[in-house]
Design a protein around this motif. Structure first.
Motif, PDB file in Angstrom:
ATOM      1  N   SER A  37      44.731  45.577  30.231  1.00 35.71           N
ATOM      2  CA  SER A  37      45.238  46.392  31.414  1.00 35.71           C
ATOM      3  C   SER A  37      43.762  46.945  32.604  1.00 35.71           C
ATOM      4  O   SER A  37      42.987  46.379  31.649  1.00 35.71           O
ATOM      5  N   ALA A  38      42.896  47.527  33.450  1.00 34.70           N
ATOM      6  CA  ALA A  38      42.050  47.983  33.619  1.00 34.70           C
ATOM      7  C   ALA A  38      41.418  49.013  33.406  1.00 34.70           C
ATOM      8  O   ALA A  38      43.431  50.028  32.682  1.00 34.70           O
ATOM      9  N   LYS A  48      42.317  56.732  37.365  1.00 37.94           N
ATOM     10  CA  LYS A  48      42.376  55.189  36.713  1.00 37.94           C
ATOM     11  C   LYS A  48      41.007  53.737  37.311  1.00 37.94           C
ATOM     12  O   LYS A  48      41.444  54.452  39.072  1.00 37.94           O
ATOM     13  N   THR A  50      42.748  51.229  38.443  1.00 37.23           N
ATOM     14  CA  THR A  50      43.115  50.561  39.528  1.00 37.23           C
ATOM     15  C   THR A  50      42.856  51.404  40.859  1.00 37.23           C
ATOM     16  O   THR A  50      43.112  51.254  41.873  1.00 37.23           O
ATOM     17  N   GLU A 115      41.837  44.398  36.385  1.00 40.40           N
ATOM     18  CA  GLU A 115      41.838  43.742  35.197  1.00 40.40           C
ATOM     19  C   GLU A 115      41.223  42.568  35.155  1.00 40.40           C
ATOM     20  O   GLU A 115      40.580  42.437  33.923  1.00 40.40           O
ATOM     21  N   PHE A 169      48.452  42.318  35.053  1.00 39.45           N
ATOM     22  CA  PHE A 169      48.730  42.462  36.773  1.00 39.45           C
ATOM     23  C   PHE A 169      49.473  42.087  38.037  1.00 39.45           C
ATOM     24  O   PHE A 169      49.592  42.321  38.306  1.00 39.45           O
ATOM     25  N   ARG A 183      53.123  48.174  39.919  1.00 33.84           N
ATOM     26  CA  ARG A 183      51.869  49.003  39.082  1.00 33.84           C
ATOM     27  C   ARG A 183      52.642  49.493  38.024  1.00 33.84           C
ATOM     28  O   ARG A 183      54.195  49.148  37.794  1.00 33.84           O
ATOM     29  N   GLY A 184      51.660  48.924  37.046  1.00 30.29           N
ATOM     30  CA  GLY A 184      52.079  48.845  35.187  1.00 30.29           C
ATOM     31  C   GLY A 184      52.376  47.092  35.226  1.00 30.29           C
ATOM     32  O   GLY A 184      52.920  46.682  33.979  1.00 30.29           O
ATOM     33  N   GLY A 185      51.767  46.589  36.055  1.00 27.56           N
ATOM     34  CA  GLY A 185      52.095  44.945  35.841  1.00 27.56           C
ATOM     35  C   GLY A 185      52.107  44.038  34.595  1.00 27.56           C
ATOM     36  O   GLY A 185      52.638  43.359  34.282  1.00 27.56           O
ATOM     37  N   SER A 186      50.435  45.247  34.212  1.00 29.55           N
ATOM     38  CA  SER A 186      50.372  44.437  33.002  1.00 29.55           C
ATOM     39  C   SER A 186      51.259  44.274  31.640  1.00 29.55           C
ATOM     40  O   SER A 186      51.367  43.094  30.945  1.00 29.55           O
ATOM     41  N   ASP A 187      52.466  45.133  31.485  1.00 30.66           N
ATOM     42  CA  ASP A 187      53.089  44.839  30.622  1.00 30.66           C
ATOM     43  C   ASP A 187      54.106  43.653  31.352  1.00 30.66           C
ATOM     44  O   ASP A 187      54.783  42.663  29.994  1.00 30.66           O
TER      45      ASP A 187
END
Ligand code: ASP
Length: 439
Positions: A37-38, A48, A50, A115, A169, A183-187
């Motif tokens: 993630s960032a 953050k 981001t 990222e 992300f 948001r939170g899309g690195s998952d």
């Protein structure tokens, strides 16, 4: 064994955190593909990267000077590079970013740089290849994630490299324009990479040791859930439990790849395993409790409703015509109740009521507001007798008035409607009877 490891923003917020991540990756040769993630918050008052990028780009877009904002972002990365003693400069990348911001490259592009840059640092720190996500993760023209094209291109690319860093992300449209997930899309990226790499496990490293049985803001130090199925997780996340992005389970689910939630700050903890199916019993009959406040119920009564074909459809059409999605529809012989989000419903309630009258001709309609829904979720409930009975006697003891009960036919969950004011006490009472007594 092949592992994909995704690290969240708090795991990569500083050089200190990066070192922990480096140790985790190097301690296991199977950790071949890394999705960062960032940089997140270094402390609770921090911002953050981001969010800094969104703010910086907003200035650029409105034609204001954004040098100071961009400098602050650059300093965050330089602090990490210096702390890791890397021989790396991001000057060129920042020049490009400045130029692209001036040319109004879009807020998706802007946010994705968090990222992108962290991935470059991570690759340099580990000595892994860097793969720009814009070259391997695709969106179609409608902005939907293109899973099949992505899987084709990405698996081909990964088959040629044993170890790589792929920033989370974002991806790109066919023409190369960058697009981010929500948001939170690195998952989600971690899950996509796991599928393409045909990984044996997707490790998702964060700052908690897994999913908790209940919300720690309501329950003091609840235990971690050892193993949870994808379906149980869906139920709990839908009801407000957050740790993993909701969409992150889909790419791995279809391949049967388990997700292991782990804690970067306590790497020896086993974490939570998210699996398709398991014969492992959950420790407490129930797997978890979650809930949300702010619902309204619309109770519709009509004599002999049970024998009137099409009544339910007409009622629901009144909601559909007004663009309102419903959450639950428990029904009785002559009553039907529709649960909706209060915020979405409040402005349209009279329109919906008159539409129900017009379409379905009921005897009465009665609206109740300020309700909360609590979901008790557990694969173990199916095979345990008396679960519902235990829940309701616990709630009666705690003096809680139960307004609605809805048990899914899969027996995976029981949904309970109470007033907003009883929300915390409902969760406590259920927790006490299933979990606390066994601790
Ligand atoms: N950095 C992005 C965000 O804050 C994506 C992520 O961390 O997963 O939403």
């Amino acid at each position: 064994m092949k592992k994909v490891v995704k690290f969240g923003g708090s795991s990569l917020a500083s050089a200190e955190q990066f070192k922990k991540v480096g140790d985790i990756i190097r301690s296991d040769a199977e950790r071949q593909y890394v999705v960062p993630s960032a940089p997140g918050k270094r402390h609770s008052a921090d911002t953050k990267v981001t969010d800094l990028l969104y703010a910086c780009y907003a200035k650029a877009e409105s034609g204001k000077d954004f040098k100071a904002e961009l400098k602050e972002i650059k300093e965050r990365y330089e602090e990490i590079i210096k702390g890791l003693k890397l021989d790396l400069s991001l000057n060129e990348q920042f020049k490009t970013i400045e130029k692209d911001f001036k040319e109004k490259a879009g807020d998706n592009y802007a946010a994705s740089r968090g990222e992108f840059l962290n991935g470059i640092i991570m690759a340099s720190y580990l000595g892994y290849e860097f793969i720009d996500a814009a070259e391997v993760i695709f969106f179609d023209e409608a902005g939907e994630f293109d899973s099949e094209k992505t899987n084709r291109v990405l698996s081909e690319r990964l088959s040629k490299t044993e170890r790589a860093v792929i920033p989370g992300f974002y991806g790109a449209y066919a023409d190369g324009r960058v697009k981010t997930f929500s948001r939170g899309g690195s998952d989600i990226t971690g899950s996509i990479v796991s599928r393409a790499a045909k990984a044996d496990v997707y490790e998702n490293w964060t700052d908690v040791s897994g999913f908790l049985v209940a919300d720690p803001r309501i329950i003091d130090t609840p235990p971690v859930i050892d193993t949870i199925t994808y379906r149980e997780l869906r139920e709990l996340s839908y009801m407000g439990a957050t740790v993993l992005h909701e969409d992150a389970i889909f790419p791995v689910r279809r391949e049967g790849i388990p997700i292991n939630i782990r804690n970067t700050n306590m790497p020896e903890d086993r974490g939570t395993w998210i699996v398709e199916s398991t014969c492992q019993k959950s420790k407490y009959v129930i797997t978890g409790i979650a809930g949300k406040k702010g619902f309204c119920s619309v109770n519709i009564e009509k004599d002999m409703m049970n024998s009137e074909i099409g009544f339910g459809r007409k009622v629901l059409q009144a909601f559909e015509d007004n663009g309102i999605s419903f959450e639950h529809v428990p029904s009785g012989i002559d009553t039907m109740t529709v649960f909706v989000h209060q915020d979405d419903f409040i402005d349209k309630e009279q329109k919906v009521v008159s539409a129900i009258h017009r379409l379905a001709d009921p005897d009465t309609i009665d609206i109740e507001s300020d309700l909360a829904l609590v979901a008790v979720v557990g694969r173990g409930m199916k095979s345990t007798r008396g679960t519902a009975g235990r829940i309701f006697s616990a709630l009666a003891h705690a003096n809680i008035n139960v307004r609605m009960i809805d048990q899914g036919s899969s027996e995976l969950n029981i949904i309970i409607g109470v007033s907003n004011d009883d929300f915390d006490n409902t969760i406590r009472a259920i927790y006490n009877i299933f979990v606390e007594v066994q601790l």
